[in-house]
Design an enzyme around this catalytic site. Structure first.
Site, PDB file in Angstrom:
ATOM      1  N   HIS A 222      -2.208  -0.210  -3.712  1.00 61.48           N
ATOM      2  CA  HIS A 222      -2.650  -0.290  -2.630  1.00 61.48           C
ATOM      3  C   HIS A 222      -1.922  -0.170  -1.724  1.00 61.48           C
ATOM      4  O   HIS A 222      -1.808  -0.433  -0.201  1.00 61.48           O
ATOM      5  CB  HIS A 222      -3.138  -1.894  -3.153  1.00 61.48           C
ATOM      6  CG  HIS A 222      -3.707  -1.998  -3.898  1.00 61.48           C
ATOM      7  ND1 HIS A 222      -5.217  -1.444  -3.652  1.00 61.48           N
ATOM      8  CD2 HIS A 222      -4.088  -2.369  -4.768  1.00 61.48           C
ATOM      9  CE1 HIS A 222      -5.786  -2.009  -4.047  1.00 61.48           C
ATOM     10  NE2 HIS A 222      -4.863  -2.398  -6.007  1.00 61.48           N
ATOM     11  N   CYS A 265      -5.889  -6.695 -12.806  1.00 61.74           N
ATOM     12  CA  CYS A 265      -5.085  -5.241 -11.821  1.00 61.74           C
ATOM     13  C   CYS A 265      -4.186  -5.035 -13.195  1.00 61.74           C
ATOM     14  O   CYS A 265      -3.923  -3.793 -13.171  1.00 61.74           O
ATOM     15  CB  CYS A 265      -4.642  -5.992 -10.935  1.00 61.74           C
ATOM     16  SG  CYS A 265      -5.962  -5.302  -9.383  1.00 61.74           S
TER      17      CYS A 265
END
Length: 304
Positions: A222, A265
């Site tokens: 990310h 995640c």
């Protein structure tokens, strides 16, 4: 003369206390601004920056599917901010958002009386507080997430606590998020003590640490990986990553909390996630929330 010296010393001491109080978030603020600068540079012109940021993307993809010249607040809608194709699908779904029913159910839960006559409205008299969680409780010396605050309210009033990932919890949080959004409020996470600073640093360490049998960190996907394609999806950026929760994920076919998404995640990283109301989970969410400071609350929202 002596009284003047004493007065001057007192003023200096008070000034130093004020500076110290404001300095607990200095490192976090430096982190936040550095991430914004990195992402703005990355998406200034993806096609031009291919060798630096997008070595594995195709020429056609970089030319036709990436927006450019993105700025800080653009990242609030995640990967839809830079993926033209994904954003068109997102905007089509938003015309008839699948989470509206959840907001209505959340409002009903807000006003529903407990057996003792209290309600969630008793604990949350102002429902426009979606942008202050998690916060560090300086009296208890611990972090309070929105999920833990809701369950604490239920437990204190003799009610059964809720599932932390979906159902009533997600619906009520949808109402809180929507109320906050309607009030035009932004994320405003505070770091006002050494203990709070330590909690932030712990969350940051978790985010950047490689773990699991895949040896991946959250940051690899990310930050460095933001905008890169994994299977048929482009990875979302850290900045603005928590502004839109709870989310209605199409693959879930229902609303889910931020803890649910974080757990998923971490599982994808190949490891066991921390418990939803654990200190470790709250620290991770504290870091994420601070990274979205100054960004508008836009939840609930929809994601694939």
């Amino acid at each position: 003369m002596l009284s003047k010296l004493v007065k001057s010393a007192a003023i200096i001491a008070l000034t130093m206390c004020s500076l110290n109080a404001n300095d607990f978030n200095a490192g976090a603020e430096k982190d936040r601004l550095a991430i914004i600068k990195y992402l703005e540079a990355k998406f200034a012109d993806p096609e031009k920056n291919r060798n630096t940021f997008f070595p594995y993307s195709t020429d056609e993809e970089l030319k036709n599917d990436y927006d450019k010249n993105l700025k800080h607040n653009d990242f609030g809608i995640g990967s839809y901010s830079y993926s033209k194709d994904a954003r068109s699908q997102y905007e089509a779904i938003k015309e008839m958002p699948p989470y509206e029913d959840g907001i209505e159910k959340g409002e009903e839960l807000y006003n529903k009386k407990f057996a003792n006559g209290n309600s969630l409205a008793t604990c949350f008299p102002d429902p426009t507080v979606g942008g202050i969680y998690p916060y560090f409780d300086e009296k208890k010396k611990e972090l309070v997430s929105l999920t833990s605050a809701i369950n604490d309210c239920l437990r204190t009033n003799g009610e059964k606590e809720w599932n932390t990932q979906k159902g009533d919890m997600a619906n009520f949080q949808a109402f809180i998020a929507y109320s906050t959004q309607e009030a035009g409020k932004k994320f405003d996470i505070k770091i006002e003590s050494e203990e709070a600073k330590k909690a932030y640093e712990n969350g940051k360490e978790y985010y950047y640490t490689q773990r699991g049998y895949l040896k991946l960190s959250c940051a690899e996907c990310h930050i460095q990986g933001a905008g890169q394609r994994v299977r048929n999806e482009k990875l979302s950026p850290l900045t603005g990553q928590v502004t839109h929760f709870p989310v209605y994920r199409l693959r879930w076919d229902e609303l889910g909390t931020l803890e649910r998404r974080m757990s998923g995640c971490v599982v994808d990283q190949g490891q066991v996630p921390p418990k939803d109301e654990s200190t470790q989970m709250k620290e991770l969410l504290y870091f994420l929330a601070y990274m979205s400071n100054g960004m508008a609350i836009d939840g609930p929202d929809v994601r694939k």
